[in-house]
Enzyme design. Structure first.
Site, PDB file in Angstrom:
ATOM      1  CE  LYS A 109      -4.210  -2.024   1.834  1.00 20.02           C
ATOM      2  NZ  LYS A 109      -3.827  -3.443   2.002  1.00 20.02           N
TER       3      LYS A 109
HETATM    4  C1  PLP Z   1      -4.486  -4.504   1.327  1.00 21.16           C
HETATM    5  C2  PLP Z   1      -3.717  -5.781   1.194  1.00 21.16           C
HETATM    6  C3  PLP Z   1      -4.077  -6.782   0.256  1.00 21.16           C
HETATM    7  C4  PLP Z   1      -5.320  -6.671  -0.625  1.00 21.16           C
HETATM    8  O1  PLP Z   1      -5.186  -5.694  -1.607  1.00 21.16           O
HETATM    9  P1  PLP Z   1      -6.472  -5.175  -2.439  1.00 21.16           P
HETATM   10  O2  PLP Z   1      -5.995  -4.054  -3.259  1.00 21.16           O
HETATM   11  O3  PLP Z   1      -7.466  -4.777  -1.382  1.00 21.16           O
HETATM   12  O4  PLP Z   1      -6.952  -6.322  -3.237  1.00 21.16           O
HETATM   13  C5  PLP Z   1      -3.272  -7.903   0.141  1.00 21.16           C
HETATM   14  N1  PLP Z   1      -2.173  -8.060   0.919  1.00 21.16           N
HETATM   15  C6  PLP Z   1      -1.805  -7.145   1.839  1.00 21.16           C
HETATM   16  C7  PLP Z   1      -0.606  -7.401   2.676  1.00 21.16           C
HETATM   17  C8  PLP Z   1      -2.547  -5.969   2.003  1.00 21.16           C
HETATM   18  O5  PLP Z   1      -2.175  -5.055   2.932  1.00 21.16           O
END
Ligand code: PLP
Length: 449
Positions: A109
């Protein structure tokens, strides 16, 4: 480039306005009015490093920030990553692991939120405005958003999370940040309570305008846009058009991969990997999108039943027919289910669900064979890759560093579970948080104060 809502009620929005708008005011999600095509320029893009590629591709979506300013914001966004190419790579025989976790909070993220923080800061100082960001988190989003805007003079950030219900490590990643503009709000309730509080506050248009509230969740278009870059980057480095395997919760990350494919980057397939919360896997198999009970799994960032970004995919699946899209979403809102009638006629996606045993098995097998440790989300992707037949190079998106999810990793490989100096350093730092009842007036008071 202009942006429009998936539901047809909002059009002609500039990039900068889309950034501040978050969710479109008709309840839909913003998408670009057209998808830029890079297919005739692939040779010119091949061989660029990640940041240079970002500087070539992002201006296709952002035409209302001067290019040299945008270049500066991109440089600043990625200066805090601990990998020289921003994105890491690890080859495990036939599978390439694309490491997206080299940012300040050790999850993918950061790649989007670090840029979002820079964009917000620039736009607000340009307009002489201030913003209060309100978010709710069950884990990774909160710390990534906080790291993206900490210390910025024209932003206050308020993150709601369920008191005593996020991991102590994830809590410390938020509460040890000393900057005055950061407000960690522990709510006496569940994550659903936090989300409901946030939605109630945002739904009050008058309050929202009076306090200039902004959002950082993955409905914000700029987050998707920033994620397109690493799919383009990795596809151009592969020996042949690859299949990307993406561990998925809100469909944000894999939707960015879909746009990279639509833009003409050389991509063969997209494999959607879910945990036991398999609403998306069921959709791609049957065409039915039906909400189930939330399962609590080893990959908590994917414990989601309703994938907010899925609406953007449906918009393209319906070829921009906003009436069909609205009918589908209305059906889902009313009945908790909606259906295409049969499996989608789609030539790029495959979806598969992975359970707890397969996840632990993948962590263990990869550690034993390669001495490399997957986090449980990435392990879902790795296990999915093993269960799907593909005749192209396979790239698994690694969404978090394993040290963020020690408990799951320890159940798979015991004491071999790795730590990380960034996380160890948090142990000794003072924490700051405000505890409130799950009551909307308490949230309003905080924001107004
Ligand atoms: C947020 C997150 C996801 C999922 O990502 P999306 O964009 O919501 O599909 C997967 N793995 C981790 C470690 C995350 O923080």
């Amino acid at each position: 480039m202009r942006y429009q809502s998936t539901r047809g009620g909002v059009r002609g929005v500039s990039f900068v306005d889309s950034l501040l708008m978050g969710l479109a005011s008709d309840g839909g999600l913003l998408v670009p009015e057209s998808i830029p095509d890079v297919s005739s320029d692939l040779e010119g893009l091949r061989g660029l490093d990640f940041i240079s590629l970002a500087k070539r591709v992002l201006p296709l979506f952002v035409d209302d920030i001067p290019e040299d300013t945008l270049n500066n914001l991109i440089d600043r966004a990625y200066a805090r990553f601990d990998h020289p190419d921003v994105i890491g790579e690890r080859v495990l025989d036939d599978v390439l692991i694309m490491e997206l976790f080299h940012g300040p909070t050790l999850a993918f993220k950061d790649v989007a939120l670090q840029l979002l923080g820079q964009l917000f800061s620039h736009v607000l100082s340009d307009r002489g405005e201030r913003l209060k960001i309100l978010g709710a988190t069950s884990g990774d989003t909160g710390s990534a958003a906080i790291e993206a805007v900490r210390g910025q003079p024209n932003i206050e950030i308020y993150i709601l999370y369920p008191n005593n219900k996020v991991s102590p490590l994830q809590e410390r990643q938020m509460t040890t940040v000393p900057d005055e503009n950061v407000h960690c709000v522990a709510v006496e309730g569940s994550f659903d309570d936090c989300q409901a509080l946030m939605k109630t506050v945002f739904a009050d248009a008058e309050f929202k305008a009076a306090h200039s509230l902004g959002a950082v969740n993955s409905v914000n278009w700029a987050r998707v846009m920033a994620q397109i870059i690493y799919y383009g980057y990795a596809s151009l480095r592969a020996p042949a058009p690859p299949a990307f395997v993406v561990p998925t919760g809100n469909f944000g990350n894999v939707f960015a991969a879909y746009l990279a494919w639509r833009m003409g980057f050389p991509i063969n397939r997209l494999i959607v990997a879910t945990n036991e919360n398999d609403i998306l896997a069921r959709f791609f198999a049957t065409g039915e999108y039906a909400r189930g009970e939330v399962h609590f799994t080893l990959s908590p960032a994917m414990d989601i039943q309703v994938a907010s970004n899925f609406e953007r995919y449906l918009y393209y699946y319906f070829q921009g027919d906003t009436r069909r899209l609205c009918a589908f979403m209305d059906d889902f809102a009313t009945h908790g289910r909606a259906s295409l009638g049969s499996a989608p006629d789609d030539d790029v996606f495959t979806a598969t669900a992975v359970d707890r045993l397969q996840t632990l098995g993948a962590i263990k097998a990869v550690y034993n064979k390669y001495g490399y440790v997957l986090d449980p989300h990435t392990a879902v992707g790795y296990a999915a890759a093993a269960s799907v037949e593909v005749d192209s190079p396979v790239i698994v998106a690694a969404t978090a560093h394993p040290a963020k999810f020690t408990e799951a990793v320890t159940s798979a490989i015991g004491d071999a579970a790795p730590g990380h100096p960034t996380l160890d350093a948090l142990e000794s730092l003072p924490e700051r948080k405000t505890i409130i009842e799950a009551d909307v007036s308490a949230v309003r008071d905080l924001l107004a104060g």
